[in-house]
Write a protein that holds these residues in place. Structure first.
Motif, PDB file in Angstrom:
ATOM      1  N   GLU A 240       0.795  -1.102  -0.053  1.00  0.00           N
ATOM      2  CA  GLU A 240      -0.032  -0.019  -0.101  1.00  0.00           C
ATOM      3  C   GLU A 240       0.909   1.228  -0.054  1.00  0.00           C
ATOM      4  O   GLU A 240       0.594   1.980  -0.764  1.00  0.00           O
ATOM      5  CB  GLU A 240      -0.881   0.015   1.209  1.00  0.00           C
ATOM      6  CG  GLU A 240      -1.917   1.234   1.218  1.00  0.00           C
ATOM      7  CD  GLU A 240      -2.836   1.069   2.507  1.00  0.00           C
ATOM      8  OE1 GLU A 240      -3.747   1.983   2.750  1.00  0.00           O
ATOM      9  OE2 GLU A 240      -2.778   0.034   3.135  1.00  0.00           O
TER      10      GLU A 240
ATOM     11  N   LEU B  32      -7.455  -3.232  -3.460  1.00  0.00           N
ATOM     12  CA  LEU B  32      -6.460  -3.257  -2.950  1.00  0.00           C
ATOM     13  C   LEU B  32      -5.986  -4.580  -1.914  1.00  0.00           C
ATOM     14  O   LEU B  32      -5.285  -5.541  -2.171  1.00  0.00           O
ATOM     15  CB  LEU B  32      -5.751  -2.130  -2.535  1.00  0.00           C
ATOM     16  CG  LEU B  32      -4.020  -2.371  -2.223  1.00  0.00           C
ATOM     17  CD1 LEU B  32      -3.199  -2.544  -3.316  1.00  0.00           C
ATOM     18  CD2 LEU B  32      -3.428  -0.820  -1.664  1.00  0.00           C
TER      19      LEU B  32
ATOM     20  N   ILE C  17      -2.654  -1.838 -10.046  1.00  0.00           N
ATOM     21  CA  ILE C  17      -3.183  -0.732  -9.225  1.00  0.00           C
ATOM     22  C   ILE C  17      -3.109   0.598  -9.484  1.00  0.00           C
ATOM     23  O   ILE C  17      -1.718   0.829 -10.077  1.00  0.00           O
ATOM     24  CB  ILE C  17      -2.355  -1.137  -7.913  1.00  0.00           C
ATOM     25  CG1 ILE C  17      -2.398  -2.824  -7.365  1.00  0.00           C
ATOM     26  CG2 ILE C  17      -2.706  -0.192  -6.755  1.00  0.00           C
ATOM     27  CD1 ILE C  17      -1.547  -3.105  -6.171  1.00  0.00           C
TER      28      ILE C  17
ATOM     29  N   GLU D 212      -6.548   2.376  -4.369  1.00  0.00           N
ATOM     30  CA  GLU D 212      -7.304   1.072  -5.453  1.00  0.00           C
ATOM     31  C   GLU D 212      -8.579   0.490  -4.455  1.00  0.00           C
ATOM     32  O   GLU D 212      -8.111   0.124  -3.096  1.00  0.00           O
ATOM     33  CB  GLU D 212      -6.324   0.296  -5.631  1.00  0.00           C
ATOM     34  CG  GLU D 212      -6.999  -1.084  -6.330  1.00  0.00           C
ATOM     35  CD  GLU D 212      -7.371  -0.742  -7.731  1.00  0.00           C
ATOM     36  OE1 GLU D 212      -8.540  -1.386  -8.038  1.00  0.00           O
ATOM     37  OE2 GLU D 212      -6.819  -0.106  -8.560  1.00  0.00           O
TER      38      GLU D 212
ATOM     39  N   ALA E 267       2.261   1.638  -3.394  1.00  0.00           N
ATOM     40  CA  ALA E 267       1.212   2.206  -4.351  1.00  0.00           C
ATOM     41  C   ALA E 267       1.169   3.711  -4.127  1.00  0.00           C
ATOM     42  O   ALA E 267       0.873   4.458  -5.295  1.00  0.00           O
ATOM     43  CB  ALA E 267       0.148   1.439  -4.235  1.00  0.00           C
TER      44      ALA E 267
ATOM     45  N   THR F 298      -3.917  -7.850  -3.101  1.00  0.00           N
ATOM     46  CA  THR F 298      -2.875  -8.377  -2.272  1.00  0.00           C
ATOM     47  C   THR F 298      -2.990  -9.681  -1.490  1.00  0.00           C
ATOM     48  O   THR F 298      -1.960 -10.487  -1.796  1.00  0.00           O
ATOM     49  CB  THR F 298      -2.735  -7.186  -0.976  1.00  0.00           C
ATOM     50  OG1 THR F 298      -2.588  -5.877  -1.649  1.00  0.00           O
ATOM     51  CG2 THR F 298      -1.268  -7.404  -0.177  1.00  0.00           C
TER      52      THR F 298
END
Length: 330
Positions: free
Chosen positions: A159, A192, A184, A189, A162, A196
């Protein structure tokens, strides 16, 4: 030359595979060619020899790929002494075995190392393959030719990455054929957490900064002994273009192939990679390129020769076998 192709299972080989084309090219050139599956090897209790239940690959006049492969599968297996081979071409895909047959996954490299120590020419080099099978291998190459990336099992780290780089791609560190590859947009997102979770089920994740132009697909370029593989002045390379709404360009995921012109960017990448590929014994590889970045190195059973043959009406497999003859001293 006595040459064996080491595959996952002889019974599951497909006639359109690059392996079939390579075996056909070798048999056409008069070599003694065999297929050996991961489960077909035995270490003799009496003399310590590595032996195998092997299937002969004999090219017949007017053979199609289909009839050539049918004959390989239909013939009775014969016992061969593997250290009597001149060369072993490792064409098994350990990632395919990782989920369903984990016992089989490492054995190409293991048997390959044993045979190399006994004087057999083994390609790709089994010691190098233990590194190259992982997408971490790309991180050993110059930063200028690869996207910024993160390797982790921490969802929070994904995270954060990103959030820092924005648009990125997340996929398993050990993966192939587009399995669990996701785009992503950023740390906001909506899916996400689910993305993941799906990727981390396969172990470590690698998250790569999205390379501009990736939405239009990527290029698959084949390299032989660290150089662009060519025949009759034509490259063994093509662009893979995604279809529909699926951003993955893998042919196995519905992508289509179109011709690729090798330009300055591609030649610069090859030049930057060549020395290490040769040093690591990466005899025959396929690299996936977007713009001036390599997004993946396919060192284990790279495929796609059917696209090269269809697009350019050439068969480059004899060039691969000719180089192997020189390497094996045959």
């Amino acid at each position: 030359m006595r040459l064996a192709f080491f595959v996952n299972e002889v019974a599951t080989e497909i006639d359109e595979y690059t392996t079939t084309r390579l075996a056909r090219a070798a048999s056409r050139r008069g070599h003694e060619v065999w297929y050996v599956g991961v489960g077909d090897v035995e270490l003799s209790a009496s003399d310590g020899q590595l032996v195998a239940r092997a299937h002969a690959a004999q090219y017949g006049e007017d053979d199609t790929l289909e009839s050539f492969m049918e004959r390989i599968k239909e013939c009775d297996a014969e016992r061969i002494v593997m250290e009597d081979l001149d060369a072993l071409f490792l064409r098994n895909d350990s990632i395919d075995d990782l989920q369903e047959r984990p016992w089989a996954s490492p054995l190409g490299a293991v048997f390959g190392q044993m045979l190399k120590a006994r004087g057999v020419t083994v390609v790709n080099d089994p010691a190098g393959l233990t590194r190259a099978t992982s997408k971490l291998y790309l991180e050993e190459y110059p930063e200028k030719i690869r996207p910024r990336s993160l390797v982790t099992r921490d969802p929070e780290a994904i995270e954060r990455f990103a959030g820092e780089v924005g648009h990125c791609v997340v996929k398993p560190l050990y993966g192939a054929k587009g399995r669990n590859v996701f785009m992503i947009s950023d740390d906001g997102e909506a899916n996400l957490a689910q993305i993941t979770e799906a990727v981390l089920q396969d172990g470590y994740a690698i998250v790569q900064e999205f390379v501009d132009g990736g939405e239009d697909g990527d290029a698959r370029i084949f390299l032989l002994e660290g150089q662009l593989l060519e025949r009759d002045g034509l490259p063994a390379a093509f662009r893979r273009v995604p279809t529909g709404n699926d951003p993955r360009a893998n042919i196995s995921k519905g992508g289509r192939s179109v011709p690729l012109e090798i330009g300055a960017a591609e030649r610069g990448i090859i030049e930057a990679m060549s020395e290490q590929l040769v040093a690591d014994g990466m005899y025959f590889v396929g690299i996936d390129v977007i713009g001036d970045k390599v997004v993946e190195i396919n060192a284990e059973s790279p495929g796609g020769m059917q696209s090269v043959e269809r697009l350019y009406e050439i068969d480059v497999c004899p060039t691969v076998i000719e180089a192997l003859e020189h390497r094996a001293g045959r």
